[in-house]
Design a protein around this motif. Structure first.
Motif, PDB file in Angstrom:
ATOM      1  N   ARG A  45       0.841  -1.207   0.000  1.00 54.44           N
ATOM      2  CA  ARG A  45       0.000   0.000   0.000  1.00 54.44           C
ATOM      3  C   ARG A  45       0.871   1.249   0.000  1.00 54.44           C
ATOM      4  NH1 ARG A  45      -3.691  -0.871   5.092  1.00 54.44           N
ATOM      5  NH2 ARG A  45      -4.643   1.050   4.276  1.00 54.44           N
ATOM      6  N   LEU A  46       2.022   1.153  -0.652  1.00 56.13           N
ATOM      7  CA  LEU A  46       2.972   2.264  -0.663  1.00 56.13           C
ATOM      8  C   LEU A  46       2.441   3.448  -1.463  1.00 56.13           C
ATOM      9  CD1 LEU A  46       6.377   0.438  -1.317  1.00 56.13           C
ATOM     10  CD2 LEU A  46       5.634   1.514   0.819  1.00 56.13           C
ATOM     11  N   SER A  47       2.514   4.614  -0.867  1.00 58.95           N
ATOM     12  CA  SER A  47       2.230   5.851  -1.598  1.00 58.95           C
ATOM     13  C   SER A  47       3.536   6.633  -1.738  1.00 58.95           C
ATOM     14  CB  SER A  47       1.192   6.700  -0.855  1.00 58.95           C
ATOM     15  OG  SER A  47       1.632   6.994   0.454  1.00 58.95           O
ATOM     16  N   SER A  48       3.566   7.641  -2.554  1.00 56.37           N
ATOM     17  CA  SER A  48       4.816   8.364  -2.818  1.00 56.37           C
ATOM     18  C   SER A  48       5.370   9.015  -1.560  1.00 56.37           C
ATOM     19  CB  SER A  48       4.578   9.421  -3.907  1.00 56.37           C
ATOM     20  OG  SER A  48       4.304   8.789  -5.142  1.00 56.37           O
ATOM     21  N   TRP A  49       4.508   9.459  -0.669  1.00 61.28           N
ATOM     22  CA  TRP A  49       5.005  10.071   0.560  1.00 61.28           C
ATOM     23  C   TRP A  49       5.675   9.039   1.477  1.00 61.28           C
ATOM     24  CZ3 TRP A  49       3.337   8.109   5.128  1.00 61.28           C
ATOM     25  CH2 TRP A  49       2.121   7.423   5.146  1.00 61.28           C
ATOM     26  N   GLY A  50       5.415   7.760   1.238  1.00 62.62           N
ATOM     27  CA  GLY A  50       6.009   6.709   2.050  1.00 62.62           C
ATOM     28  C   GLY A  50       7.336   6.185   1.527  1.00 62.62           C
ATOM     29  N   ILE A  94       7.346   8.428 -10.099  1.00 60.21           N
ATOM     30  CA  ILE A  94       8.479   7.513 -10.046  1.00 60.21           C
ATOM     31  C   ILE A  94       9.512   8.063  -9.076  1.00 60.21           C
ATOM     32  CG2 ILE A  94      10.342   6.453 -11.387  1.00 60.21           C
ATOM     33  CD1 ILE A  94       8.522   6.646 -13.838  1.00 60.21           C
ATOM     34  N   PRO A  95       9.943   7.255  -8.130  1.00 61.42           N
ATOM     35  CA  PRO A  95      10.931   7.748  -7.153  1.00 61.42           C
ATOM     36  C   PRO A  95      12.293   7.949  -7.816  1.00 61.42           C
ATOM     37  CG  PRO A  95      10.511   5.418  -6.793  1.00 61.42           C
ATOM     38  CD  PRO A  95       9.547   5.853  -7.847  1.00 61.42           C
ATOM     39  N   THR A  96      12.764   9.146  -7.863  1.00 60.96           N
ATOM     40  CA  THR A  96      14.037   9.488  -8.511  1.00 60.96           C
ATOM     41  C   THR A  96      14.969  10.131  -7.490  1.00 60.96           C
ATOM     42  OG1 THR A  96      13.122  11.613  -9.193  1.00 60.96           O
ATOM     43  CG2 THR A  96      12.972   9.786 -10.769  1.00 60.96           C
ATOM     44  N   PRO A  97      16.281  10.181  -7.830  1.00 60.68           N
ATOM     45  CA  PRO A  97      16.937   9.629  -9.025  1.00 60.68           C
ATOM     46  C   PRO A  97      17.166   8.122  -8.905  1.00 60.68           C
ATOM     47  CG  PRO A  97      18.534  10.728  -7.641  1.00 60.68           C
ATOM     48  CD  PRO A  97      17.220  10.941  -6.986  1.00 60.68           C
TER      49      PRO A  97
END
Length: 320
Positions: free
Chosen positions: A221-226, A251-254
Motif C-alpha cells: 500500500r505504498l504511496s509516494s510520501w512513504g 516515479i521515485p528518482t533519481p
C-alpha cells in the motif's frame, strides 16, 4: 539310549507285511495264509538281544522345566541399583512458541545467543520458516545468509529481529501481514543485497542500505510520501526494483545507473519528468542498462513525454 535302531527294525517289520508289497516267490496267490502265519508280536522283538524297558524310555526323554533363578536379597539390591543408574531424567518440555527461551527451539549460537533450528529448517546458511504460522521473526543463527519467512502471520518487523546477522544477504517475507516496520530494521546489515516484501500491507518503505541489488515491494500500500526522497540514489549495485500494485503518484528518482528492471504497473502515476530517466543537461547521456520499464495500468499516456525516453535503449511499456 537311541531310538533309531528300534524304529528301523519296526519299519522293516511293517514293510514286510504290507499288503501293497510283493509277496515272496511261491506265495503270491495265498495272501491269507501268509498273514495268518505271520504271528509276530512287535513288543517281543529284541533287535539287540535284550529286553527294552519303556518305563526307562519315558524317564530318558522327559524334559524338565527350568525355573528362573530367584536372586537373593543381596542380588536384588544390586539389580535395583543397576536400574537406578540406568534411569534417565524425565524431561517435561514447555510450550513451543517463538518466545520460548528453553533448550531446543532454535539450535546453537543464534544472534541472541540462543540454542537453533528445530522450528525452522536450516540448510547451510539458509533458514526456511515458511507457512508455519509465525507472528514474528524468530531468533536466527549468526551464520544465516538467506532467510525465508514467507506466508506467515507477521505484522511487525522490529529493528532487533536481524541484529548482529553480519552475513545476512537475502530476506524474503512475501505473503505476510506486515504493516509496521522499524525505520532502521535493515540499516546495519553490511551484506544485505536482496529484500522481498511482496504481498504485505506496507505504507512506508524502510530505509535500506546502499548494498541492495534486488528490491521487491509489489502488492503493498505504498504511496509516494512513504518512499524516501532519493532513497535509491546511492544504491550503485541495484539491478531490479519492483514497485507494481501500489499507490505511487510518481516515479521515485533519481535512479541508479546500475538499474536494469523497473516495474511500476498498476499505480497512480500520471506524469513523467524529462529527468526521470535521462539528464537534459547532457544530451550524450545514455542509460544503457535500463531495458525493462513497466508503466502499464497507470493513468499515464507515455506519448506525451518523449523527452523522458531519449536516453533509453528501449521505450517503456505503457498506454499510448
Amino acid at each position: 539310549m537311541s531310538l533309531q535302531p528300534l524304529m528301523v527294525g519296526l519299519s522293516l517289520v511293517f514293510l514286510s507285511g504290507c499288503p501293497g508289497m510283493a509277496a515272496p516267490p511261491g506265495e503270491a496267490g495265498d495272501k491269507t495264509s501268509y498273514m495268518e502265519n505271520y504271528d509276530l508280536n512287535i513288543l517281543d522283538i529284541n533287535i539287540y538281544g535284550e529286553n527294552y524297558d519303556y518305563d526307562d524310555l519315558d524317564q530318558e526323554i522327559e524334559v524338565d522345566t527350568v525355573a528362573p533363578d530367584i536372586p537373593s536379597p543381596a542380588n536384588q539390591a544390586t539389580v535395583k541399583n543397576s536400574k537406578e543408574d540406568m534411569t534417565l531424567p524425565t524431561v517435561h518440555p514447555g510450550p513451543v512458541t517463538v518466545d520460548y527461551k528453553g533448550q531446543g527451539l532454535f539450535g546453537p549460537e543464534t544472534s541472541l545467543g540462543m540454542p537453533t533450528c528445530l522450528l525452522c529448517v536450516c540448510i547451510g546458511g539458509s533458514v526456511y520458516c515458511e507457512d508455519i504460522g509465525l507472528e514474528q521473526i524468530p531468533p536466527l543463527p549468526k551464520g544465516t545468509t538467506h532467510f525465508y519467512g514467507r506466508f506467515n502471520k507477521i505484522r511487525h518487523v522490529k529493528n532487533t529481529d536481524f541484529i548482529s546477522l553480519n552475513k545476512l544477504q537475502s530476506i524474503d517475507l512475501t505473503g505476510n501481514q506486515i504493516s509496521e516496520m522499524d525505520e532502521d530494521t535493515f540499516r546495519f546489515l553490511p551484506k544485505i543485497q536482496e529484500l522481498i516484501l511482496a504481498g504485505n500491507n506496507l505504507q512506508v518503505m524502510p530505509e535500506l542500505p546502499v548494498t541492495m541489488k534486488h528490491i521487491d515491494l509489489r502488492n503493498n500500500r505504498l504511496s509516494s510520501w512513504g518512499v524516501h526522497s532519493e532513497g535509491f540514489k546511492d544504491m550503485s549495485q541495484l539491478e531490479s526494483l519492483y514497485l507494481s500494485d501500489n499507490k505511487l503518484d510518481y516515479i521515485p528518482t533519481p535512479l541508479p545507473l546500475s538499474l536494469r528492471v523497473l516495474h511500476l504497473q498498476n499505480n497512480n502515476i500520471q506524469s513523467l519528468h524529462e529527468d526521470t530517466f535521462c539528464n537534459h543537461h547532457d544530451h550524450n547521456f545514455i542509460r544503457y542498462n535500463l531495458e525493462d520499464i513497466r508503466l502499464d495500468a497507470n493513468p499515464l499516456n507515455i506519448n506525451l513525454f518523449p523527452q523522458a525516453y531519449v536516453c533509453l535503449p528501449r521505450l517503456p511499456v505503457g498506454s499510448h
